[in-house]
Design an enzyme around this catalytic site. Sequence first.
Site, PDB file in Angstrom:
ATOM      1  N   GLY A 302      -2.730   3.244  -6.362  1.00 33.42           N
ATOM      2  CA  GLY A 302      -1.261   2.792  -6.042  1.00 33.42           C
ATOM      3  C   GLY A 302      -1.905   0.922  -5.663  1.00 33.42           C
ATOM      4  NE  ARG A 303      -3.602   0.432   1.109  1.00 34.82           N
ATOM      5  CZ  ARG A 303      -2.628  -0.154   1.533  1.00 34.82           C
ATOM      6  NH1 ARG A 303      -2.496  -1.192   1.637  1.00 34.82           N
ATOM      7  NH2 ARG A 303      -2.295   1.468   2.240  1.00 34.82           N
ATOM      8  CB  CYS A 375      18.367 -11.268  14.657  1.00 36.85           C
ATOM      9  SG  CYS A 375      18.342 -11.853  16.559  1.00 36.85           S
TER      10      CYS A 375
HETATM   11  N1  LLP Z   1      -1.656   9.680  -3.825  1.00 34.45           N
HETATM   12  C1  LLP Z   1      -0.397  10.220  -2.629  1.00 34.45           C
HETATM   13  C2  LLP Z   1      -0.373  11.687  -2.654  1.00 34.45           C
HETATM   14  C3  LLP Z   1      -0.251   9.044  -1.764  1.00 34.45           C
HETATM   15  O1  LLP Z   1       0.099   9.795  -0.831  1.00 34.45           O
HETATM   16  C4  LLP Z   1      -0.309   8.102  -1.800  1.00 34.45           C
HETATM   17  C5  LLP Z   1      -0.787   7.421  -1.220  1.00 34.45           C
HETATM   18  C6  LLP Z   1      -1.735   7.474  -3.056  1.00 34.45           C
HETATM   19  C7  LLP Z   1      -1.857   8.316  -3.947  1.00 34.45           C
HETATM   20  C8  LLP Z   1      -1.395   5.928  -3.403  1.00 34.45           C
HETATM   21  O2  LLP Z   1      -2.522   5.337  -2.247  1.00 34.45           O
HETATM   22  P1  LLP Z   1      -2.930   3.934  -1.925  1.00 34.45           P
HETATM   23  O3  LLP Z   1      -3.819   3.879  -3.227  1.00 34.45           O
HETATM   24  O4  LLP Z   1      -1.900   3.220  -3.001  1.00 34.45           O
HETATM   25  O5  LLP Z   1      -3.697   4.044  -1.253  1.00 34.45           O
HETATM   26  N2  LLP Z   1       2.953   1.763   3.231  1.00 34.45           N
HETATM   27  C9  LLP Z   1       1.707   2.067   3.489  1.00 34.45           C
HETATM   28  C10 LLP Z   1       0.562   3.219   2.601  1.00 34.45           C
HETATM   29  C11 LLP Z   1       1.522   4.285   2.772  1.00 34.45           C
HETATM   30  C12 LLP Z   1       0.647   5.495   1.163  1.00 34.45           C
HETATM   31  C13 LLP Z   1       1.258   6.403   1.376  1.00 34.45           C
HETATM   32  N3  LLP Z   1       0.477   6.730   0.362  1.00 34.45           N
HETATM   33  C14 LLP Z   1       0.653   0.900   3.498  1.00 34.45           C
HETATM   34  O6  LLP Z   1       2.304  -0.141   3.261  1.00 34.45           O
HETATM   35  O7  LLP Z   1      -0.705   0.717   4.405  1.00 34.45           O
END
Ligand code: LLP
Length: 451
Positions: A302-303, A375
């Site tokens: 994702g990121r 706030c």
């Molecule tokens: N697959 C699964 C099963 C996941 O739980 C996640 C992310 C991804 C893929 C994608 O991960 P990425 O490639 O984006 O790292 N809110 C947090 C990140 C939480 C990620 C949750 N799961 C942040 O802002 O850093």
Amino acid sequence: MSMHLSDFNELPSHVWPSNACREDDGTVAIAGVSLPEIVEKYGTPVMIFDEDDFRSRCRDMAQAFHGARNVHYASKAMLSTRIVHWVNDEGLSLDVASLNELLIALRAGFPAEHITVHGNTKNREFLRHCVAAHVGHVVLDAPGELVELNEIAAELGRKQPVLVRVTPGVDAHTHEFIATSHEDQKFGFSLAAGDAWQAIVDAHQANNLDLHGIHCHVGSQVFDADGFKLAADRLLELFARVHQDLGLQLPILDLGGGYGVPYLADDSELDIAAIAEDLLTAVHNKAAFLGIEPPKVVVEPGRALVGPAAVTVYEVGTDKNVQIDEGRYRRYLAVDGGMSDNIRPALYGAEYDARVVSRFTDGHQKSTRLVGAHCESGDILIPDFACPADVRTGDLMGLAVTGAYCYPMSSRYNAFTRPAVVSVRDGRAELMLRRETIEDLLSLEVMRDAD
Ligand code: LLP
């Protein structure tokens, strides 16, 4: 701070979107569109997505993992109809983690058979939608869910393809809240405790489930690629046991997402192509060693696809010096957004690169704290950075790498409305998500006669 005066006018190219540049007049443009002009039209805070940057990251990832369909964009990082269209155009698959993410993807016309559905507690309504829509895979996360999904599939006369989510007990070396593969957390079936094996046997025996593979997700913002390799290694042993005891060659090994990205000028980038090659080779070698067919490796970033594609632009408000102790002062610069549009610094201690995007800045750099407009004293976007003294009220401040997990985690704290989201490409800006308005907030209110 060792920054030179001119540095603040530079845009570190591995952190800012690939089509961002500072023009001769000092303003910053992305894909040929001036950020101050976007602000004039859409206001602040505004999030700007570089379409071409996102698409080229999708292509690089597809190449690294030997095929676009092997890459499931994790839509939780940032989801909108337009982004779903980009993902579909690039031929990627999609990962959703809630019923509404699924519904948005389906309404945007994403092919259901290329959607993988996650969630640690999917209720019957959610499971029914998955089966009825013919989604590619449902990732099983709990024993009760396995039973329910089998019942629902039977009712709807289908055989639902599934993966089993396994926690291989790998330490992701990331923030505790975004590490997901160690024991003692809510996701998946434990490998060590034998729950994973039981789930695989149950899924195999369920008449209306079709077991296609095993899933794991080590964590997010991971830089230690050995974690992915170790997880793959452990899961392949499970594949071998499945082959031996159940006579099944499972075709899919889904290794989840987690590829880290640089947020600050000093952070380095992951070489995803090299990591992928290494991982795929390791999977082949291990499978050969175990005497099984190598499963197809799929990933769910994702990121790494969307994070660096966007920036958030705020307008600078108040500027004040606050005494922190006898004779020592800290400069507090406030912007017109904050923890409602980006909770990551407050939640994870996440760090960001900030630059003024409306003009060149100059002057002696002062240690500065960038704060939001909420706030709450914890509403801090950047605890301390070297900011030119001449930055003042009315300047536009851009924060890079806000494409992932900012908008989707946004809130309406202090009755703030969600920012406008704009995409840019080839000199054109187009609104992607309009700014929420006070009417949107008031539209939720249910009046009684007495009100
Ligand atoms: N697959 C699964 C099963 C996941 O739980 C996640 C992310 C991804 C893929 C994608 O991960 P990425 O490639 O984006 O790292 N809110 C947090 C990140 C939480 C990620 C949750 N799961 C942040 O802002 O850093």
